[in-house]
Structures are given as structure tokens and as C-alpha cells.
Design a protein around this motif. Structure first.
Motif, PDB file in Angstrom:
ATOM      1  N   TRP A  48       0.927  -1.256  -0.164  1.00 38.57           N
ATOM      2  CA  TRP A  48       0.184   0.053  -0.138  1.00 38.57           C
ATOM      3  C   TRP A  48       0.858   1.225  -0.002  1.00 38.57           C
ATOM      4  O   TRP A  48       0.404   2.265  -0.772  1.00 38.57           O
ATOM      5  CB  TRP A  48      -0.938   0.001   1.309  1.00 38.57           C
ATOM      6  CG  TRP A  48      -1.634   1.265   1.525  1.00 38.57           C
ATOM      7  CD1 TRP A  48      -1.450   1.944   2.696  1.00 38.57           C
ATOM      8  CD2 TRP A  48      -2.376   2.216   0.778  1.00 38.57           C
ATOM      9  NE1 TRP A  48      -2.363   3.244   2.848  1.00 38.57           N
ATOM     10  CE2 TRP A  48      -2.878   3.260   1.443  1.00 38.57           C
ATOM     11  CE3 TRP A  48      -2.756   1.950  -0.493  1.00 38.57           C
ATOM     12  CZ2 TRP A  48      -3.740   4.340   1.097  1.00 38.57           C
ATOM     13  CZ3 TRP A  48      -3.740   3.099  -1.002  1.00 38.57           C
ATOM     14  CH2 TRP A  48      -4.080   4.260  -0.378  1.00 38.57           C
ATOM     15  N   HIS A  49       1.859   1.170   0.808  1.00 38.51           N
ATOM     16  CA  HIS A  49       3.065   2.367   0.886  1.00 38.51           C
ATOM     17  C   HIS A  49       3.649   2.769  -0.402  1.00 38.51           C
ATOM     18  O   HIS A  49       3.390   3.878  -1.000  1.00 38.51           O
ATOM     19  CB  HIS A  49       3.931   2.082   1.874  1.00 38.51           C
ATOM     20  CG  HIS A  49       5.002   3.137   2.154  1.00 38.51           C
ATOM     21  ND1 HIS A  49       5.150   3.749   3.198  1.00 38.51           N
ATOM     22  CD2 HIS A  49       6.031   3.542   1.175  1.00 38.51           C
ATOM     23  CE1 HIS A  49       5.975   4.648   3.362  1.00 38.51           C
ATOM     24  NE2 HIS A  49       6.631   4.498   2.068  1.00 38.51           N
ATOM     25  N   ALA A  52       0.723   3.818  -3.168  1.00 43.26           N
ATOM     26  CA  ALA A  52       0.211   5.217  -2.686  1.00 43.26           C
ATOM     27  C   ALA A  52       1.120   6.408  -2.990  1.00 43.26           C
ATOM     28  O   ALA A  52       0.883   7.450  -3.680  1.00 43.26           O
ATOM     29  CB  ALA A  52      -0.052   5.404  -1.183  1.00 43.26           C
ATOM     30  N   PHE A  94       0.717  11.067   2.385  1.00 43.65           N
ATOM     31  CA  PHE A  94       0.281   9.776   2.479  1.00 43.65           C
ATOM     32  C   PHE A  94      -0.404   9.557   3.893  1.00 43.65           C
ATOM     33  O   PHE A  94      -1.396   8.832   4.004  1.00 43.65           O
ATOM     34  CB  PHE A  94       1.696   8.968   2.327  1.00 43.65           C
ATOM     35  CG  PHE A  94       1.454   7.535   3.053  1.00 43.65           C
ATOM     36  CD1 PHE A  94       0.682   6.623   2.154  1.00 43.65           C
ATOM     37  CD2 PHE A  94       1.945   6.942   4.123  1.00 43.65           C
ATOM     38  CE1 PHE A  94       0.519   5.248   2.630  1.00 43.65           C
ATOM     39  CE2 PHE A  94       1.984   5.611   4.298  1.00 43.65           C
ATOM     40  CZ  PHE A  94       1.391   4.708   3.483  1.00 43.65           C
ATOM     41  N   ILE A  97      -4.060  10.787   3.663  1.00 41.23           N
ATOM     42  CA  ILE A  97      -5.008   9.600   2.930  1.00 41.23           C
ATOM     43  C   ILE A  97      -5.302   8.797   3.852  1.00 41.23           C
ATOM     44  O   ILE A  97      -6.426   8.190   3.984  1.00 41.23           O
ATOM     45  CB  ILE A  97      -3.913   9.128   1.711  1.00 41.23           C
ATOM     46  CG1 ILE A  97      -3.920  10.114   0.748  1.00 41.23           C
ATOM     47  CG2 ILE A  97      -4.955   8.018   1.294  1.00 41.23           C
ATOM     48  CD1 ILE A  97      -2.963   9.726  -0.450  1.00 41.23           C
ATOM     49  N   ASN A  98      -4.179   8.345   4.668  1.00 46.46           N
ATOM     50  CA  ASN A  98      -4.704   7.037   5.525  1.00 46.46           C
ATOM     51  C   ASN A  98      -5.673   7.834   6.907  1.00 46.46           C
ATOM     52  O   ASN A  98      -6.428   6.937   7.392  1.00 46.46           O
ATOM     53  CB  ASN A  98      -3.326   6.821   6.200  1.00 46.46           C
ATOM     54  CG  ASN A  98      -2.609   5.719   5.224  1.00 46.46           C
ATOM     55  OD1 ASN A  98      -3.190   4.564   5.246  1.00 46.46           O
ATOM     56  ND2 ASN A  98      -1.790   6.022   4.526  1.00 46.46           N
TER      57      ASN A  98
END
Length: 222
Positions: A48-49, A52, A94, A97-98
Motif C-alpha cells: 500500500w505504501h 500510494a 500519505f 490519505i490514511n
């Protein structure tokens, strides 16, 4: 609940985060996600990192944040060459977003090196003025998250550095006056956050149980 925790390196933020998530689940039978563990140690988190970040670098939000940071941060980072404005812009977006996903999906999330920590490191690296730093805090940190400062004395922090004997980042190699100067500079910006009404102080000397209750009570008062 989304918790954004900042504090001195080696202050015990990671330990408090892990214990908080563990105890919260035991007491409430509800999962509290330790985001840094997910991001750094899990396969899904790493994938995911990567995905993204590849999207973030192409986004308009990234360009806008780079432009904003450029207004405040001049020159090159003082301590770590990898801490470019691009690094901070990607990290902050980032995390945002999380935070947004956690809010939309009703996830409880604890981030012990969140946006506030990123801004403090940015301030240290580029020697931001008090006004510049506080303007960035107001402009960037979302209103919807709960912000905390994990407080420890410089003396105790230096002691923790010696105990952990870690050699992973550039900070781990600092000694003597260099380490003292770095920590004092870092603490200067943390003290500004402590004077901000949005931030709640957790004092390590108070012990885990008391700090746990303070976090829970803070959430109830929001």
C-alpha cells in the motif's frame, strides 16, 4: 478515533503506541490499529505504501504542498540529506490519505510518528522560525484528528539513547554535544506544540495507565 503522537526520538512513543492498542482491544474488544507497525512491518502495508507514493508523486496535491513548503523551508536539510521537501510532502500526503480512510471506514488508528512528528523534523532540518512552524501546523494538520505530545526530559531521553544502542538512522550516531544540541532543538518545536490548545500532553513519568486514561478522557471531551 485517530491519534497523532509526536515526541523526542527514543522517548518511548512506539512502546506507548503498541501498549495502547493492545490494552484498548482487551478493554473494549475493539481493534485499535498501530499504523506504523502496519506501514513498516506488514506485507500489505508495504505494498500500500509503494502504490500510494507512486500516485502521490503525480498528484496536484503533491505539487501544491511542495510549493507551500518551499515558501517556508529554504536551502538543504541540515542533518539528513534524504529529508528533502519531496520526502516530507509525500509523507504528509500519505498520512493524510490514511487519516481520511480511517475516518471514512470508522477505523481506530494510532500513529506514533504522524504528521505532527513530520513537521517537527522538517522544522529541525530547515531551522524554521517559530512563526513558520506554527503556520505549517495550522495549515497542514487536519482538525479531525486527536494530537498528543509525549513528553520526556532531555536527560532521560539521552539515557534511553544509550540503553537502546541502535544504529539505524543518522540520529543514532549522534553523541555528546551533538546529541544534546539536536534534542534541545527538537524539544523547542515540541514545546510550541504543547502550548497549542489542539495538543494534549502525555508525560512519560506519569506511567502508562495514567497516560492511557488521559487519551481516553481527551477523546470523550471532544
Amino acid at each position: 478515533m485517530i491519534i497523532d503522537l509526536c515526541g523526542l526520538p527514543a522517548s518511548g512513543k512506539s512502546f506507548f503506541s503498541r501498549e495502547f492498542c493492545k490494552v484498548y482491544k482487551e478493554k473494549n474488544e475493539i481493534v485499535f490499529h498501530d499504523f506504523i507497525l502496519f506501514d513498516r512491518n506488514s506485507f500489505i502495508g508495504k505494498v500500500w505504501h509503494t502504490l500510494a507514493y507512486s500516485f502521490i508523486r503525480k498528484s496536484n496535491k503533491y505539487k501544491k504542498l511542495i510549493n507551500l513548503l518551499t515558501e517556508f523551508a529554504k536551502g538543504k536539510p541540515k542533518l539528513n540529506a534524504d529529508h528533502s521537501l519531496s520526502f516530507f510532502a509525500q509523507r504528509i500526503i500519505f498520512l493524510k490519505i490514511n487519516y481520511l480512510l480511517a475516518k471514512k471506514l470508522h477505523f481506530n488508528m494510532f500513529v506514533n510518528e504522524g504528521i505532527s512528528q513530520s513537521l517537527v523534523v522538517l522544522a529541525v532540518e530547515f531551522s524554521l522560525s517559530n512563526e513558520q512552524f506554527l503556520n505549517l501546523v495550522v495549515s497542514i494538520i487536519p482538525e479531525s484528528i486527536d494530537c498528543f505530545v509525549y513528553e520526556i526530559s532531555i536527560k532521560d531521553c539521552i539515557s534511553e539513547f544509550k540503553k537502546r544502542n541502535r544504529h539505524i538512522t543518522f540520529i543514532d550516531e549522534l553523541e555528546g554535544e551533538q546529541l544534546l544540541d539536536f534534542l534541545n532543538n527538537f524539544k523547542k518545536y515540541l514545546d510550541m506544540l504543547q502550548n497549542n490548545k489542539r495538543f494534549t500532553i502525555l508525560r512519560r513519568d506519569n506511567g502508562f495507565d495514567r497516560n492511557y486514561r488521559r487519551v481516553i478522557e481527551s477523546e470523550k471531551n471532544i
